[in-house]
Design an enzyme around this catalytic site. Structure first.
Site, PDB file in Angstrom:
ATOM      1  N   HIS A 100      -7.998  15.193   1.994  1.00  0.00           N
ATOM      2  CA  HIS A 100      -7.135  14.065   1.642  1.00  0.00           C
ATOM      3  C   HIS A 100      -7.348  13.678   0.173  1.00  0.00           C
ATOM      4  O   HIS A 100      -8.322  14.096  -0.450  1.00  0.00           O
ATOM      5  CB  HIS A 100      -7.431  12.843   2.522  1.00  0.00           C
ATOM      6  CG  HIS A 100      -6.852  12.965   3.901  1.00  0.00           C
ATOM      7  ND1 HIS A 100      -7.489  13.646   4.911  1.00  0.00           N
ATOM      8  CD2 HIS A 100      -5.688  12.489   4.432  1.00  0.00           C
ATOM      9  CE1 HIS A 100      -6.748  13.595   6.007  1.00  0.00           C
ATOM     10  NE2 HIS A 100      -5.648  12.898   5.748  1.00  0.00           N
ATOM     11  N   HIS A 101      -6.465  12.822  -0.314  1.00  0.00           N
ATOM     12  CA  HIS A 101      -6.523  12.295  -1.688  1.00  0.00           C
ATOM     13  C   HIS A 101      -7.854  11.589  -1.971  1.00  0.00           C
ATOM     14  O   HIS A 101      -8.554  11.160  -1.034  1.00  0.00           O
ATOM     15  CB  HIS A 101      -5.350  11.336  -1.923  1.00  0.00           C
ATOM     16  CG  HIS A 101      -5.297  10.205  -0.932  1.00  0.00           C
ATOM     17  ND1 HIS A 101      -5.914   9.008  -1.143  1.00  0.00           N
ATOM     18  CD2 HIS A 101      -4.720  10.113   0.295  1.00  0.00           C
ATOM     19  CE1 HIS A 101      -5.711   8.209  -0.101  1.00  0.00           C
ATOM     20  NE2 HIS A 101      -4.981   8.870   0.792  1.00  0.00           N
ATOM     21  N   GLY A 128      -9.020   9.928  10.585  1.00  0.00           N
ATOM     22  CA  GLY A 128      -8.730   9.580  11.984  1.00  0.00           C
ATOM     23  C   GLY A 128      -8.050  10.738  12.700  1.00  0.00           C
ATOM     24  O   GLY A 128      -8.286  10.977  13.890  1.00  0.00           O
ATOM     25  N   GLY A 176       0.822  -1.216   0.000  1.00  0.00           N
ATOM     26  CA  GLY A 176       0.000   0.000   0.000  1.00  0.00           C
ATOM     27  C   GLY A 176       0.852   1.261   0.000  1.00  0.00           C
ATOM     28  O   GLY A 176       2.075   1.215   0.090  1.00  0.00           O
ATOM     29  N   LYS A 195      -8.991   7.989  -0.377  1.00  0.00           N
ATOM     30  CA  LYS A 195      -9.122   7.722   1.061  1.00  0.00           C
ATOM     31  C   LYS A 195     -10.492   7.112   1.345  1.00  0.00           C
ATOM     32  O   LYS A 195     -11.505   7.560   0.835  1.00  0.00           O
ATOM     33  CB  LYS A 195      -8.925   9.010   1.864  1.00  0.00           C
ATOM     34  CG  LYS A 195      -8.983   8.771   3.366  1.00  0.00           C
ATOM     35  CD  LYS A 195      -8.320   9.869   4.165  1.00  0.00           C
ATOM     36  CE  LYS A 195      -8.421   9.616   5.662  1.00  0.00           C
ATOM     37  NZ  LYS A 195      -7.702   8.416   6.107  1.00  0.00           N
TER      38      LYS A 195
END
Ligand code: NAD
Length: 269
Positions: A156-157, A166, A14, A160
């Protein structure tokens, strides 16, 4: 335990897993014991060269941990679906467990707390030094300005999976603690339509997704006539990987228990 800390990376194909593997390969204190990928992965049994080029190593990607492979700590950046298996593996091998997986369910957090009776466990929503400082600052500002409104924006990208991040939730948690209030009663995750005026003490979240943004968080503290904004922008996953590896090296030699990233950065005494 040898001088070098033997690290197993769970989810190593990942985005974060690759960054952690690279950090371990470059470390003088740690050794890559195994790079685990999901069953059926195209990288299974492939040499690390396929992803990491010419760094020194003699490890292949693997779908299982050989019982004879020395292991001191397992670092998990897989996802909520694979998390249970990662924790079970650390328990089976009785090794330290570091996880940065977000979007965990309450039962998964509880399982991690139970595991801490047997092995050292450290979970953090964010392993960057900057966000650790942002957490401390957010708590202090909330303590000092309990009457100011606080809202949290994150981006975020586009790939996600969980929302809010989080990290945004953890920031909301420390703000609520700073206010002396219960986070679950204060968090507002959606506003749409005729929602009326903002209720006092609410902690609202705004979530943006797009492109390849590694992670951005802004806390907005506001009151009549002024506004204080605290922003952290991550431009590379390497910051999380380095923090997670520092945590893994620190944790590998600890007694069973539940530890925080803050303790790694500022050990007591
Ligand atoms: P990703 O989807 O790129 O990587 C997850 C990897 O886990 C994938 O390669 C997947 O194939 C693998 N996987 C799934 N099941 C597996 C199994 N059984 N065994 C081994 N590998 C398995 O996601 P990502 O962007 O790397 O993020 C991973 C997690 O880390 C997310 O929860 C994300 O929110 C979190 N994250 C945490 C931090 C932090 O500092 N704590 C920073 C960034 C991301």
């Amino acid at each position: 335990m040898s001088e070098l800390v033997n690290v197993v990376v769970y989810g190593s194909a990942g985005r974060m897993g690759q960054a952690v593997v690279r950090a371990v390969l470059e470390s003088k204190q740690a050794r890559l014991a195994c790079a685990l990928v999901r069953p059926g992965s195209g990288l299974a049994d492939e040499p690390l060269e396929r992803v990491f080029g010419a760094l020194p190593r003699n490890v292949d990607f693997s779908t299982s941990l050989d019982p004879d492979t020395p292991c001191d700590v397992l670092v998990d950046f897989s996802g909520p679906v694979a998390f249970d298996a990662a924790l079970a593996l650390a328990l089976e091998r009785r090794v330290a467990f570091v996880s940065g997986t977000t979007g965990l369910r309450d039962e998964q957090r509880a399982a991690m707390e139970r595991a801490a009776q047997t092995i050292p466990v450290l979970w953090a929503a964010n392993f960057s030094l900057g966000v650790a400082m942002l957490m401390r600052t957010a708590r202090r500002v909330a303590e000092l300005l309990p009457d100011w409104d606080c809202e949290i924006i994150e981006m975020h990208h586009s790939r996600k999976q969980d929302a809010p991040s989080g990290t945004a939730l953890a920031l909301g948690q420390v703000v609520a603690e700073g206010h002396g209030s219960a986070f679950a009663e204060r968090a507002v995750f959606a506003r749409h339509g005729q929602v009326g005026p903002r209720k006092e003490g609410e902690i609202g979240f705004a979530v943006l997704r797009g492109g390849d943004v590694v992670g951005e968080h802004t806390l907005v503290f506001s009151t009549a006539g002024e506004r204080l904004e605290l922003t952290h922008r991550a431009t590379s996953r390497d910051i999380f990987a380095r923090g997670a590896l520092a945590a893994a090296i620190w944790l590998a030699r600890r007694a069973p228990g539940s530890y925080t990233f803050d303790q790694v950065l500022a050990p007591p005494g």
